[in-house]
Write a protein that holds these residues in place. Structure first.
Motif, PDB file in Angstrom:
ATOM      1  N   LEU A 268       0.828  -1.206   0.000  1.00  0.00           N
ATOM      2  CA  LEU A 268       0.000   0.000   0.000  1.00  0.00           C
ATOM      3  C   LEU A 268       0.862   1.257   0.000  1.00  0.00           C
ATOM      4  O   LEU A 268       0.515   2.263  -0.625  1.00  0.00           O
ATOM      5  CB  LEU A 268      -0.937  -0.005   1.210  1.00  0.00           C
ATOM      6  CG  LEU A 268      -2.095  -1.007   1.173  1.00  0.00           C
ATOM      7  CD1 LEU A 268      -2.793  -1.049   2.527  1.00  0.00           C
ATOM      8  CD2 LEU A 268      -3.092  -0.667   0.078  1.00  0.00           C
ATOM      9  N   ALA A 269       2.007   1.190   0.691  1.00  0.00           N
ATOM     10  CA  ALA A 269       2.898   2.353   0.748  1.00  0.00           C
ATOM     11  C   ALA A 269       3.485   2.686  -0.609  1.00  0.00           C
ATOM     12  O   ALA A 269       3.903   3.823  -0.847  1.00  0.00           O
ATOM     13  CB  ALA A 269       4.023   2.098   1.755  1.00  0.00           C
ATOM     14  N   ARG A 270       3.498   1.711  -1.530  1.00  0.00           N
ATOM     15  CA  ARG A 270       4.090   1.934  -2.851  1.00  0.00           C
ATOM     16  C   ARG A 270       3.075   2.410  -3.873  1.00  0.00           C
ATOM     17  O   ARG A 270       3.437   2.716  -5.010  1.00  0.00           O
ATOM     18  CB  ARG A 270       4.741   0.634  -3.327  1.00  0.00           C
ATOM     19  CG  ARG A 270       5.877   0.184  -2.413  1.00  0.00           C
ATOM     20  CD  ARG A 270       6.318  -1.233  -2.686  1.00  0.00           C
ATOM     21  NE  ARG A 270       7.025  -1.368  -3.945  1.00  0.00           N
ATOM     22  CZ  ARG A 270       7.580  -2.500  -4.369  1.00  0.00           C
ATOM     23  NH1 ARG A 270       7.497  -3.590  -3.630  1.00  0.00           N
ATOM     24  NH2 ARG A 270       8.204  -2.545  -5.517  1.00  0.00           N
ATOM     25  N   LEU A 271       1.802   2.472  -3.485  1.00  0.00           N
ATOM     26  CA  LEU A 271       0.767   2.925  -4.413  1.00  0.00           C
ATOM     27  C   LEU A 271       0.605   4.437  -4.326  1.00  0.00           C
ATOM     28  O   LEU A 271       0.429   4.989  -3.244  1.00  0.00           O
ATOM     29  CB  LEU A 271      -0.565   2.260  -4.091  1.00  0.00           C
ATOM     30  CG  LEU A 271      -0.699   0.783  -4.455  1.00  0.00           C
ATOM     31  CD1 LEU A 271      -2.042   0.255  -3.974  1.00  0.00           C
ATOM     32  CD2 LEU A 271      -0.566   0.574  -5.956  1.00  0.00           C
ATOM     33  N   ALA A 272       0.635   5.093  -5.448  1.00  0.00           N
ATOM     34  CA  ALA A 272       0.503   6.547  -5.501  1.00  0.00           C
ATOM     35  C   ALA A 272      -0.865   6.920  -6.059  1.00  0.00           C
ATOM     36  O   ALA A 272      -0.987   7.500  -7.143  1.00  0.00           O
ATOM     37  CB  ALA A 272       1.614   7.145  -6.356  1.00  0.00           C
ATOM     38  N   VAL A 273      -1.915   6.555  -5.340  1.00  0.00           N
ATOM     39  CA  VAL A 273      -3.263   6.840  -5.825  1.00  0.00           C
ATOM     40  C   VAL A 273      -4.080   7.665  -4.837  1.00  0.00           C
ATOM     41  O   VAL A 273      -5.229   8.002  -5.127  1.00  0.00           O
ATOM     42  CB  VAL A 273      -4.027   5.529  -6.140  1.00  0.00           C
ATOM     43  CG1 VAL A 273      -3.351   4.777  -7.258  1.00  0.00           C
ATOM     44  CG2 VAL A 273      -4.157   4.651  -4.898  1.00  0.00           C
ATOM     45  N   ALA A 274      -3.531   7.993  -3.688  1.00  0.00           N
ATOM     46  CA  ALA A 274      -4.289   8.737  -2.678  1.00  0.00           C
ATOM     47  C   ALA A 274      -4.745  10.076  -3.236  1.00  0.00           C
ATOM     48  O   ALA A 274      -3.982  10.797  -3.876  1.00  0.00           O
ATOM     49  CB  ALA A 274      -3.435   8.948  -1.435  1.00  0.00           C
ATOM     50  N   GLY A 275      -5.986  10.399  -2.995  1.00  0.00           N
ATOM     51  CA  GLY A 275      -6.531  11.677  -3.429  1.00  0.00           C
ATOM     52  C   GLY A 275      -7.055  11.702  -4.844  1.00  0.00           C
ATOM     53  O   GLY A 275      -7.654  12.698  -5.259  1.00  0.00           O
ATOM     54  N   GLU A 276      -6.858  10.619  -5.599  1.00  0.00           N
ATOM     55  CA  GLU A 276      -7.338  10.615  -6.982  1.00  0.00           C
ATOM     56  C   GLU A 276      -8.846  10.389  -7.020  1.00  0.00           C
ATOM     57  O   GLU A 276      -9.384   9.576  -6.277  1.00  0.00           O
ATOM     58  CB  GLU A 276      -6.631   9.519  -7.792  1.00  0.00           C
ATOM     59  CG  GLU A 276      -5.169   9.786  -8.043  1.00  0.00           C
ATOM     60  CD  GLU A 276      -4.576   8.797  -9.044  1.00  0.00           C
ATOM     61  OE1 GLU A 276      -5.357   8.058  -9.683  1.00  0.00           O
ATOM     62  OE2 GLU A 276      -3.352   8.777  -9.180  1.00  0.00           O
ATOM     63  N   PRO A 277      -9.544  11.085  -7.914  1.00  0.00           N
ATOM     64  CA  PRO A 277     -10.998  10.902  -8.018  1.00  0.00           C
ATOM     65  C   PRO A 277     -11.346   9.643  -8.805  1.00  0.00           C
ATOM     66  O   PRO A 277     -10.485   9.014  -9.421  1.00  0.00           O
ATOM     67  CB  PRO A 277     -11.449  12.154  -8.777  1.00  0.00           C
ATOM     68  CG  PRO A 277     -10.261  12.489  -9.644  1.00  0.00           C
ATOM     69  CD  PRO A 277      -9.037  12.125  -8.826  1.00  0.00           C
ATOM     70  N   VAL A 278     -12.614   9.279  -8.769  1.00  0.00           N
ATOM     71  CA  VAL A 278     -13.136   8.161  -9.556  1.00  0.00           C
ATOM     72  C   VAL A 278     -14.240   8.728 -10.451  1.00  0.00           C
ATOM     73  O   VAL A 278     -15.408   8.760 -10.071  1.00  0.00           O
ATOM     74  CB  VAL A 278     -13.696   7.046  -8.654  1.00  0.00           C
ATOM     75  CG1 VAL A 278     -14.187   5.867  -9.488  1.00  0.00           C
ATOM     76  CG2 VAL A 278     -12.644   6.583  -7.660  1.00  0.00           C
ATOM     77  N   PRO A 279     -13.903   9.191 -11.637  1.00  0.00           N
ATOM     78  CA  PRO A 279     -14.934   9.772 -12.515  1.00  0.00           C
ATOM     79  C   PRO A 279     -15.923   8.703 -12.973  1.00  0.00           C
ATOM     80  O   PRO A 279     -15.549   7.568 -13.247  1.00  0.00           O
ATOM     81  CB  PRO A 279     -14.124  10.305 -13.702  1.00  0.00           C
ATOM     82  CG  PRO A 279     -12.695  10.318 -13.252  1.00  0.00           C
ATOM     83  CD  PRO A 279     -12.572   9.231 -12.248  1.00  0.00           C
ATOM     84  N   THR A 280     -17.186   9.073 -13.029  1.00  0.00           N
ATOM     85  CA  THR A 280     -18.223   8.143 -13.466  1.00  0.00           C
ATOM     86  C   THR A 280     -19.211   8.855 -14.373  1.00  0.00           C
ATOM     87  O   THR A 280     -19.418  10.067 -14.272  1.00  0.00           O
ATOM     88  CB  THR A 280     -19.000   7.556 -12.275  1.00  0.00           C
ATOM     89  OG1 THR A 280     -19.645   8.615 -11.580  1.00  0.00           O
ATOM     90  CG2 THR A 280     -18.087   6.813 -11.325  1.00  0.00           C
ATOM     91  N   ARG A 281     -19.847   8.062 -15.222  1.00  0.00           N
ATOM     92  CA  ARG A 281     -20.938   8.565 -16.060  1.00  0.00           C
ATOM     93  C   ARG A 281     -22.243   7.852 -15.737  1.00  0.00           C
ATOM     94  O   ARG A 281     -23.280   8.180 -16.304  1.00  0.00           O
ATOM     95  CB  ARG A 281     -20.594   8.356 -17.535  1.00  0.00           C
ATOM     96  CG  ARG A 281     -19.361   9.111 -17.994  1.00  0.00           C
ATOM     97  CD  ARG A 281     -18.952   8.678 -19.400  1.00  0.00           C
ATOM     98  NE  ARG A 281     -20.008   8.918 -20.368  1.00  0.00           N
ATOM     99  CZ  ARG A 281     -20.023   8.389 -21.594  1.00  0.00           C
ATOM    100  NH1 ARG A 281     -19.053   7.579 -21.969  1.00  0.00           N
ATOM    101  NH2 ARG A 281     -21.018   8.660 -22.417  1.00  0.00           N
TER     102      ARG A 281
END
Length: 686
Positions: free
Chosen positions: A385-398
């Motif tokens: 988990l410490a190696r993942l750089a996804v914190a704060g990213e949104p999840v766009p949806t339609r």
């Protein structure tokens, strides 16, 4: 990108949170240093402290014992571990219950509950609220300037309901504020039925246990009141925190997904961070889709990143039969939450309890200690988990699925055509085919801002008020596609049946209107018209559609104008794959959502970028051969290539669940050799 808790960022970059509940008061202080060192080794950066510590912090009325909490918070912070500090108000001490028995909740049958468990309080009790406020005020004053405290946590799993006279007074005030006059109340609740008219406000009581069916409008408003009463309790403590914490650190509490007694949509704006507890059942083959749906709800409530604040590393202790998790399953559950927008993975709890009701609940450190299969898997998870750089990213949806707590409450009261048509099973049945196809989905209140959605699905919107109806019609008029399911647009905000052909308010858009709700016989019935197969539980009579045997079969699927209308009505409960292969499989295409628009199934980063499902893996330099062989006992492994683009084929049971744990680590450059194969319970290791 903005971190959920900026103080936990690494060199200014947001990082995922990892840790869990820690209950140091259950352990000899000599073990604390060992615990904290093990936390550091596991990559823990946030722990929740104090959730059930009221009696340890206030052993008798007015006596404060903060010294032990000072020492553990200082120790944690000395090693760089932040604290989510809870107000310990979910479990009042015995001395309060004995001094003020009115603080204990009363059931609908008039039984006063006893202390000895937890959550044993009446939300409207002035004695309880005064004692809670006093302790919270002192707690905040004591720790407001401590740098370790980076999140405040109010109570725990709000959901208490009480029917006492104090709650009757509060409910009466709530009803009076809502309706203003007795005439308006009598009209809204339809009290002409069964001679239930109110002539004095004192006659308004909670819907306590009665001889027969209680007025559904009365029960609906009671449920609304109960959620609002708990919110007022949260607000009371949150206001004390915000007044005393000049650093304005965020405030949260832990929701419980689709929990009946708390309308999370109504609460959302009151929380700085939306958090949720997630405990999918390892023994349920549907648990991956149920968990994914719940995560999407939480992300939608939050309007962005949220926090998985509780989950289990292995078995829980409160089901009749508690299956443990393999390492693959634990990793899949963690990465799934991240894929659906969580900026962290926290578990209950750090060290397994030796005593009490949860002594057999799993933890990050099991009873057998740190040199164990389970804890080694926790350490590997923390590192990954410490190696993942996804914190704060949104999840766009339609795509949005419409859901409303009031509609859920109203749809499952007594006195309906069928008690077998349930809201959550319908919701899951409509969600499942979208999840299989990798479509990102929001869970949306029908009165919310619908801008940005191209497709809205309403599996069972039994209650639609006038504002929500107008909102959905405006969505369609702007070019959006709306599909409504069984038993939708049936009642108004007061649970009063809307007259006319159904779904009322949408028949002109459908080009058809139903006349009769049609519960099906136990054996079900064969489908006719555009679908083939078998339907169970529910049908609806639309006379526009005929068949050679239309005296027996109601209509099945009614698309207006040869299926080109932006509004469809799916009016049978069609089990399993039948619905997937029928209406729901074609609706996204009708809305202009093609396979190239959908997201790679359950992949953090990819699930947060719907522009091109192949972009993020390519950026990370990940090829299909990077996926580790993380087996899940008793289930087929999913060998599909999720690193390029997800396909529409079915993935049975847990095989689809394995996707997260195999692909996500590869995105962070973790090779197959970094992850040992899962041990198969019931066979010899190695």
């Amino acid at each position: 990108m903005v971190a959920l808790l900026p103080q936990t960022s690494r060199a200014g970059d947001p990082c995922l949170l990892f840790g869990g509940d820690y209950n140091p008061e259950q352990w000899d202080e000599a073990i604390w240093a060992e615990d904290v060192e093990a936390m550091v080794a596991a990559g823990v950066n946030l722990v929740t402290v104090g959730v059930f510590s009221w009696s340890a912090l206030e052993p008798s009325a007015g006596r404060r014992e903060f010294g032990w909490l000072d020492r553990i918070i200082d120790l944690l912070w000395s090693k760089g571990i932040a604290v989510d500090l809870a107000t310990p108000t979910a479990s009042p001490p015995r001395w309060l219950s004995l001094a003020h028995p009115e603080t204990l909740p009363l059931t609908a049958a008039g039984v006063r509950l006893s202390p000895g468990s937890r959550n044993h309080f009446c939300p409207s009790s002035t004695a309880y609220r005064a004692a809670a406020a006093s302790l919270v005020t002192d707690l905040v004053a004591h720790y407001a300037e401590h740098p370790a405290v980076q999140l405040w946590h109010v109570g725990n799993e709000f959901g208490q309901v009480c029917y006492c006279d104090s709650c009757a007074d509060a409910f009466r005030a709530w009803v009076k504020q809502r309706y203003g006059t007795l005439e308006a109340l009598n009209e809204a609740w339809g009290t002409a039925v069964w001679s239930q008219q109110f002539s004095d406000w004192a006659e308004v009581l909670p819907p306590r246990e009665a001889v027969y069916v209680v007025n559904p409008a009365h029960v609906l408003d009671w449920r609304r009141y109960c959620s609002d009463a708990l919110l007022a309790l949260f607000d009371e403590q949150a206001a004390l925190i915000r007044a005393g914490d000049l650093l304005r650190r965020p405030v949260t509490t832990n929701f419980m997904g689709f929990y009946r007694d708390v309308d999370a949509f109504a609460w959302a704006s009151h929380l700085d961070v939306v958090s949720d507890d997630s405990y999918p059942d390892p023994g349920d083959p549907d648990s991956p889709v149920i968990a994914a749906l719940t995560h999407d709800l939480t992300r939608s409530v939050a309007g962005g990143p949220w926090l998985l604040i509780e989950q289990a590393t292995s078995a829980v202790s409160w089901r009749p039969h508690n299956l443990p998790k393999s390492e693959g399953r634990m990793r899949a559950d963690a990465f799934r939450a991240v894929a659906h927008g969580s900026d962290g993975v926290l578990s209950f709890q750090w060290r397994a309890s030796r005593a009490g009701a949860e002594r057999f609940h799993s933890a990050l450190v099991p009873h057998a200690g740190t040199d164990t299969r389970l804890h080694r898997s926790v350490v590997r998870l923390g590192a990954d988990l410490a190696r993942l750089a996804v914190a704060g990213e949104p999840v766009p949806t339609r795509v949005g699925i419409l859901f409303d707590w009031s509609s859920w409450w109203a749809a499952e009261e007594r006195g309906l055509p069928s008690e077998l048509l349930r809201v959550l099973p319908q919701l899951r049945a409509w969600y499942r085919p979208l999840w299989r196809r990798g479509l990102a989905v929001d869970i949306v209140h029908p009165a919310a801002d619908l801008a940005g959605y191209d497709l809205l699905l309403g599996p069972q919107l039994f209650l639609l008020d006038d504002a929500a109806t107008a909102n959905l019609r405006a969505f369609v008029s702007r070019g959006g596609t709306l599909a409504l399911g069984s038993f939708s647009a049936v009642v108004d905000a007061n649970a009063t049946v809307r007259t006319g052909r159904f779904p009322v308010g949408f028949t002109d858009l459908l080009g058809a209107g139903g006349e009769e709700w049609w519960p099906l016989p136990e054996a079900g019935t064969s489908l006719v018209g555009e679908l083939s197969g078998h339907a169970s539980v529910w049908g609806e009579w639309f006379p526009l559609v005929t068949s050679p045997d239309d005296e027996i079969h109601p209509a099945t699927v009614i698309p207006a104008k040869a299926g080109v209308s932006p509004t469809d009505h799916l009016d049978d409960e069609i089990p399993g794959q039948a619905r997937d292969d029928a209406g729901l499989s074609v609706i996204p295409a009708k809305a202009g959502i093609s396979p190239t628009d959908h997201l790679d199934h359950e992949i953090p980063g990819q699930a947060r970028d719907d522009t091109d499902s192949s972009v993020i893996p390519a950026k990370a330099g990940i090829s299909p051969t990077d996926q580790p062989d993380d087996e899940i006992p008793g289930q087929a492994r999913d060998d599909s290539d999720r690193a390029v683009a997800s396909s529409d084929h079915e993935i049975p049971g847990q095989a689809r669940d394995d996707t997260d744990s195999s692909v996500i680590p590869a995105k962070a450059g973790i090779s197959p050799t970094d992850q040992p194969e899962d041990e198969n319970p019931g066979s010899s290791p190695g």
